[in-house]
Design a protein around this motif. Structure first.
Motif, PDB file in Angstrom:
ATOM      1  N   ARG A  96      60.030 -37.992 -19.534  1.00  0.00           N
ATOM      2  CA  ARG A  96      61.170 -37.135 -19.212  1.00  0.00           C
ATOM      3  C   ARG A  96      62.219 -37.858 -18.381  1.00  0.00           C
ATOM      4  NH1 ARG A  96      60.377 -35.297 -23.010  1.00  0.00           N
ATOM      5  NH2 ARG A  96      59.516 -33.297 -23.643  1.00  0.00           N
ATOM      6  N   VAL A  97      61.881 -39.010 -17.819  1.00  0.00           N
ATOM      7  CA  VAL A  97      62.855 -39.807 -17.061  1.00  0.00           C
ATOM      8  C   VAL A  97      62.804 -41.235 -17.593  1.00  0.00           C
ATOM      9  CG1 VAL A  97      63.607 -40.644 -14.818  1.00  0.00           C
ATOM     10  CG2 VAL A  97      62.573 -38.364 -15.013  1.00  0.00           C
ATOM     11  N   VAL A  98      63.937 -41.712 -18.073  1.00  0.00           N
ATOM     12  CA  VAL A  98      64.041 -43.035 -18.677  1.00  0.00           C
ATOM     13  C   VAL A  98      65.105 -43.836 -17.962  1.00  0.00           C
ATOM     14  CG1 VAL A  98      64.733 -44.285 -20.768  1.00  0.00           C
ATOM     15  CG2 VAL A  98      63.282 -42.249 -20.956  1.00  0.00           C
ATOM     16  N   HIS A 122      69.069 -42.917 -17.384  1.00  0.00           N
ATOM     17  CA  HIS A 122      69.936 -43.738 -16.540  1.00  0.00           C
ATOM     18  C   HIS A 122      69.924 -45.162 -17.085  1.00  0.00           C
ATOM     19  CE1 HIS A 122      70.377 -40.850 -13.120  1.00  0.00           C
ATOM     20  NE2 HIS A 122      69.246 -40.389 -13.634  1.00  0.00           N
ATOM     21  N   ALA A 123      71.021 -45.868 -16.899  1.00  0.00           N
ATOM     22  CA  ALA A 123      71.128 -47.264 -17.285  1.00  0.00           C
ATOM     23  C   ALA A 123      71.816 -48.019 -16.162  1.00  0.00           C
ATOM     24  CB  ALA A 123      71.906 -47.405 -18.591  1.00  0.00           C
ATOM     25  N   ARG A 144      73.620 -41.444 -17.642  1.00  0.00           N
ATOM     26  CA  ARG A 144      74.488 -42.033 -16.623  1.00  0.00           C
ATOM     27  C   ARG A 144      74.251 -43.544 -16.562  1.00  0.00           C
ATOM     28  NH1 ARG A 144      73.114 -39.112 -11.207  1.00  0.00           N
ATOM     29  NH2 ARG A 144      74.762 -40.526 -10.474  1.00  0.00           N
ATOM     30  N   ALA A 145      75.319 -44.294 -16.355  1.00  0.00           N
ATOM     31  CA  ALA A 145      75.225 -45.743 -16.253  1.00  0.00           C
ATOM     32  C   ALA A 145      75.791 -46.186 -14.907  1.00  0.00           C
ATOM     33  CB  ALA A 145      75.970 -46.416 -17.394  1.00  0.00           C
ATOM     34  N   HIS A 146      75.124 -47.144 -14.280  1.00  0.00           N
ATOM     35  CA  HIS A 146      75.447 -47.556 -12.914  1.00  0.00           C
ATOM     36  C   HIS A 146      75.645 -49.072 -12.862  1.00  0.00           C
ATOM     37  CE1 HIS A 146      73.660 -43.587 -11.938  1.00  0.00           C
ATOM     38  NE2 HIS A 146      72.695 -43.955 -12.758  1.00  0.00           N
TER      39      HIS A 146
END
Length: 266
Positions: A96-98, A122-123, A144-146
């Motif tokens: 559920r969290v990648v 997230h990336a 989302r990408a950081h």
């Protein structure tokens, strides 16, 4: 201004073959299908003939059934890395969290989002250009990408919650970067290719920090070269992960899978 005369399919194939494109017919088909005008087709053929990667010319790459946007100067996702996605889905089908670390275009995060359904994605990448591209590819999945260096880029709230952590880290030994095909060597970021003296500098950093970011039972998956595989497994074992190596002879892919063990029950 006179209009650009249209190039025939055979002329496109000839131009690509003359430039040394091994799969000229297949590439010509893609260029002809993508170009909207004769002038755009001519420009695309010229760019490909000068050695620009086909994916940068097209503006997209095919990856795990998706068309992933790929902008100039961004690492092109390799088809062999689809094997990493398949292994992640086998290892953690209910994730559920990648997190897609060293994300480049964000192709891995997007592929996992499609396969898993409702998932928090997230990336992160140290290259702002890559993060901009990843945002394009992850927005349809509320991803989302950081920007930042490895885990430093991630929200602190992800610590201890990640079910799947992909890290398609650079793993080419520094001395071998110059031996890469020109398409990669000349058109992709050096930082996305060079993995240090033995190619494992970044992987060691990721593995060392992974246990505190993974959820119990969460997994780290990283691609590596055949001759580095044993050392890559050792690096993950040394970090406290239970590690195995998955190999696809067909794709010539080697994926290290490190799992944070579940805490024993009361």
């Amino acid at each position: 201004m006179p209009s650009t005369p249209p190039l025939s399919p055979s002329a496109v194939v000839t131009a690509l073959r003359t430039a040394g494109c091994v799969f000229a017919e297949d590439e010509a088909e893609l260029l002809l299908a993508t170009a909207r005008t004769p002038a755009e087709l001519a420009a695309m053929v010229d760019r490909r003939a000068t050695g620009l990667p086909l994916e940068h010319v097209l503006g997209w790459a095919e990856f795990h059934g998706l068309r992933v946007a790929v902008e100039p100067g961004v690492f092109v996702p390799r088809r062999r890395t689809e094997f990493l996605i398949d292994q992640a889905l086998v290892q953690a089908p209910d994730a559920r969290v990648v997190v897609d670390l060293c994300c480049g275009s964000g192709a891995l995060g997007a592929a996992l989002a499609v396969a898993l359904g409702t998932v928090e994605v997230h990336a992160a990448d140290i290259d702002p250009a890559a993060v901009r591209c990843a945002r394009r590819n992850l927005t349809p999945y509320a991803g989302r990408a950081h920007v930042g260096d490895l885990f430093d880029a991630l929200p602190a709230g992800l610590r201890g919650r990640i079910d799947i952590l992909t890290a398609n880290v650079p793993y080419v030994p520094s001395a071998e970067v110059a031996l890469l095909p020109a398409e990669a060597r000349d058109h992709e970021p050096h930082m996305a290719l060079d993995g240090g003296a033995d190619g494992l500098d970044v992987l060691r950093r990721v593995a060392a920090a992974a246990p505190e970011w993974l959820a119990p039972g969460g997994c780290l998956l990283a691609e590596t070269g055949e001759h580095q595989a044993r050392s890559a497994v050792e690096a993950c074992n040394d970090a406290g992960l239970t590690t195995r190596l998955a190999v696809s002879d067909e794709a010539y892919a080697h994926v290290v899978i490190g799992v944070r063990e579940q805490r024993p029950g009361p």
